[in-house]
Design a protein around this motif. Structure first.
Motif, mmCIF file in Angstrom:
data_model
loop_
_atom_site.group_PDB
_atom_site.id
_atom_site.type_symbol
_atom_site.label_atom_id
_atom_site.label_comp_id
_atom_site.label_asym_id
_atom_site.label_seq_id
_atom_site.Cartn_x
_atom_site.Cartn_y
_atom_site.Cartn_z
ATOM 1 N N GLU A 12 -4.226 0.042 -2.869
ATOM 2 C CA GLU A 12 -2.766 0.071 -2.973
ATOM 3 C C GLU A 12 -2.197 -1.295 -2.602
ATOM 4 O O GLU A 12 -2.546 -1.852 -1.567
ATOM 5 C CB GLU A 12 -2.191 1.140 -2.052
ATOM 6 N N TYR A 43 1.282 -3.714 -2.093
ATOM 7 C CA TYR A 43 2.727 -3.815 -1.918
ATOM 8 C C TYR A 43 3.152 -5.267 -2.086
ATOM 9 O O TYR A 43 2.596 -6.168 -1.455
ATOM 10 C CB TYR A 43 3.155 -3.339 -0.525
ATOM 11 N N ARG A 93 4.720 0.706 -4.812
ATOM 12 C CA ARG A 93 3.342 0.238 -4.647
ATOM 13 C C ARG A 93 2.633 0.263 -5.999
ATOM 14 O O ARG A 93 2.984 1.023 -6.892
ATOM 15 C CB ARG A 93 2.607 1.071 -3.603
#
Length: 172
Positions: free
Chosen positions: A91, A93, A100
């Motif tokens: 994931e 960011y 995300r």
């Protein structure tokens, strides 16, 4: 006598048909013109073309237009994924994307070249993973913590510079 004439006609017809077939195959007159045997040979001598894999990410233009993520190339073992599609995802960011961005890893190793600007946190999955990032001429490699969040880019930089995610590499 009638049987003999019939036999002669059948044999004559068969020989004539055979001669025409041989003439057509040998490149003679088939439709009133002379066949070009060199053109036929050139086509027959050519083999099928070769497929060359450039490892470009499929539908990259569409993904860039819709999600503002530049996916360049890879080995097919790190794929953009829906974050709700499952577990064991990497994931990412970044400041420029509101949500995300997730990647699914398959196989024993993977490689993906991409561009996601201003990335500041990445959650690793069950693979050993490294990411290469850059801020202008400065380049850094970060080892991701398995199944946990790793501060990268501006959150790991003493000057708070915004780093672009350039590569993801994984091994099992």
């Amino acid at each position: 006598m009638k049987a003999r004439k019939a036999m002669v006609r059948i044999v004559g017809a068969a020989m004539g048909a055979g001669a025409l077939a041989w003439f057509a195959i040998a490149g003679g007159v088939t439709d009133g013109s002379v066949a070009d045997t060199t053109a036929m040979k050139a086509v027959a001598d050519e083999g099928p073309g070769y497929a060359v894999e450039d490892f470009a990410y499929p539908n990259a233009d569409k993904i860039l237009a819709e999600q503002h993520i530049t996916l360049k190339r890879g080995d097919g073992h790190i794929l953009l994924a829906d974050c709700a599609s499952g577990t064991d995802l990497i994931e990412v960011y970044g400041r420029t994307n509101a949500e995300r961005i997730c990647f699914k890893v398959t196989g024993s190793s993977g490689y993906l070249a991409l561009e996601i600007p201003a990335v500041f946190y990445i959650k690793g999955n069950s693979y050993d993973a490294k990411v290469d990032m850059s801020a202008g001429a400065l380049q850094k490699t970060f080892d991701l913590t398995k199944n946990d969040w790793t501060p990268v880019g501006e959150t790991a930089d003493d000057q708070g510079r915004k780093f672009m995610l350039m590569e993801i590499r994984t091994t099992k």
